[in-house]
Design an enzyme around this catalytic site. Structure first.
Site, PDB file in Angstrom:
ATOM      1  CG  LEU A  94      -1.971  -0.544   1.346  1.00  0.00           C
ATOM      2  CD1 LEU A  94      -2.959  -1.190   2.380  1.00  0.00           C
ATOM      3  CD2 LEU A  94      -3.499  -0.401  -0.078  1.00  0.00           C
ATOM      4  CG  HIS A 130       4.333 -11.993   7.178  1.00  0.00           C
ATOM      5  ND1 HIS A 130       4.337 -12.540   6.051  1.00  0.00           N
ATOM      6  CD2 HIS A 130       5.116 -12.838   7.509  1.00  0.00           C
ATOM      7  CE1 HIS A 130       5.040 -12.692   5.764  1.00  0.00           C
ATOM      8  NE2 HIS A 130       5.960 -13.133   6.873  1.00  0.00           N
ATOM      9  CG  ASP A 135       5.523   0.623   7.516  1.00  0.00           C
ATOM     10  OD1 ASP A 135       6.065  -0.868   6.866  1.00  0.00           O
ATOM     11  OD2 ASP A 135       6.696  -0.070   8.912  1.00  0.00           O
ATOM     12  N   GLY A 183       7.013  -0.551   4.063  1.00  0.00           N
ATOM     13  CA  GLY A 183       7.768  -1.560   3.971  1.00  0.00           C
ATOM     14  C   GLY A 183       6.661  -3.095   3.345  1.00  0.00           C
ATOM     15  CG  ASP A 199       4.753  -8.822   5.250  1.00  0.00           C
ATOM     16  OD1 ASP A 199       3.537  -8.526   5.018  1.00  0.00           O
ATOM     17  OD2 ASP A 199       5.562  -9.739   4.362  1.00  0.00           O
TER      18      ASP A 199
HETATM   19  C1  GRF Z   1      -2.397 -15.667   5.409  1.00  0.00           C
HETATM   20  O1  GRF Z   1      -1.202 -17.035   5.872  1.00  0.00           O
HETATM   21  C2  GRF Z   1      -1.535 -14.957   5.502  1.00  0.00           C
HETATM   22  O2  GRF Z   1      -1.043 -14.745   6.523  1.00  0.00           O
HETATM   23  C3  GRF Z   1      -0.796 -13.999   4.241  1.00  0.00           C
HETATM   24  O3  GRF Z   1      -1.912 -14.710   3.058  1.00  0.00           O
HETATM   25  C4  GRF Z   1      -2.674 -15.857   3.631  1.00  0.00           C
HETATM   26  C5  GRF Z   1      -4.056 -15.071   3.600  1.00  0.00           C
HETATM   27  O4  GRF Z   1      -4.577 -16.599   3.830  1.00  0.00           O
HETATM   28  N1  GRF Z   1      -0.547 -12.422   4.589  1.00  0.00           N
HETATM   29  P1  GRF Z   1      -5.873 -15.850   3.278  1.00  0.00           P
HETATM   30  O5  GRF Z   1      -6.915 -15.404   1.980  1.00  0.00           O
HETATM   31  O6  GRF Z   1      -6.704 -15.342   4.382  1.00  0.00           O
HETATM   32  O7  GRF Z   1      -6.952 -17.378   3.485  1.00  0.00           O
END
Ligand code: GRF
Length: 177
Positions: free
Chosen positions: A82, A98, A130, A132, A134
């Protein structure tokens, strides 16, 4: 009132919906994101190719979320960075989930990279967003074991089952602020 950004399957969106959190809008960078079909609230797609540049797309997405009354934005598997055109509209009110113990293994291939590195422990992290990759402040984190014979799929599923509990918990706390 919560807006959720998605790109893929949307199981974290489902966890927020199942927790009864006030999700009023779901937006995606992909018209075809399966996650868009999970919500019964307002949905919209903002494909980059429909805009002159990323800032214009992000501004339009922020406008739309504001029109829906969104005050807190949750990234649930949203796979684009973003820009300030979006982030400046929701200061300290954009969070992401994440699949690693950040700051270790940021980026889109975190699960595969953790397996390749042979880590014994992975995790789920909820953090502020932010500009960056993650890199924003960590709000909550939980460890997840890596088991012998894990594939990217089995490890990611184990991490996601933790995400599905941790993300709604953090979002509920942020809503209560
Ligand atoms: C998750 O593991 C999240 O941590 C990562 O992308 C995946 C998304 O999975 N950023 P979903 O679309 O919510 O099933």
């Amino acid at each position: 009132m919560i807006g959720v950004l998605v790109s893929g399957e949307g199981t974290n969106l489902q966890a927020l919906l199942d927790a009864g959190l006030p999700v009023v809008a779901v937006a995606s960078n992909r018209f075809a994101a399966p996650a868009l079909t999970r919500a019964s609230c307002a949905t919209a797609a903002f494909e980059l190719t429909d805009f002159p540049d990323r800032a214009a797309r992000d501004a339009a997405m922020a406008d739309w979320l504001e029109q829906q009354g969104v005050r807190l934005v949750v990234l649930a598997g949203y796979m684009h960075l973003l820009t300030p055109a979006f982030l400046d509209r929701f200061p300290d009110a954009v969070v992401n989930v994440h699949p690693s113990l950040l700051p270790e293994f940021p980026g889109a291939h975190a699960v595969e990279e953790q397996l390749a590195a042979g880590v014994g422990e992975s995790g789920a992290t909820v953090h502020l967003v932010d500009e960056g990759v993650d890199s924003g402040a960590v709000l909550a984190q939980e460890r997840v074991p890596v088991l012998a014979g894990d594939t990217a799929e089995t490890l990611h599923e184990r991490i996601k089952s933790v995400e599905h509990r941790l993300l709604p918990e953090v979002v509920r706390e942020l809503c209560a602020r």
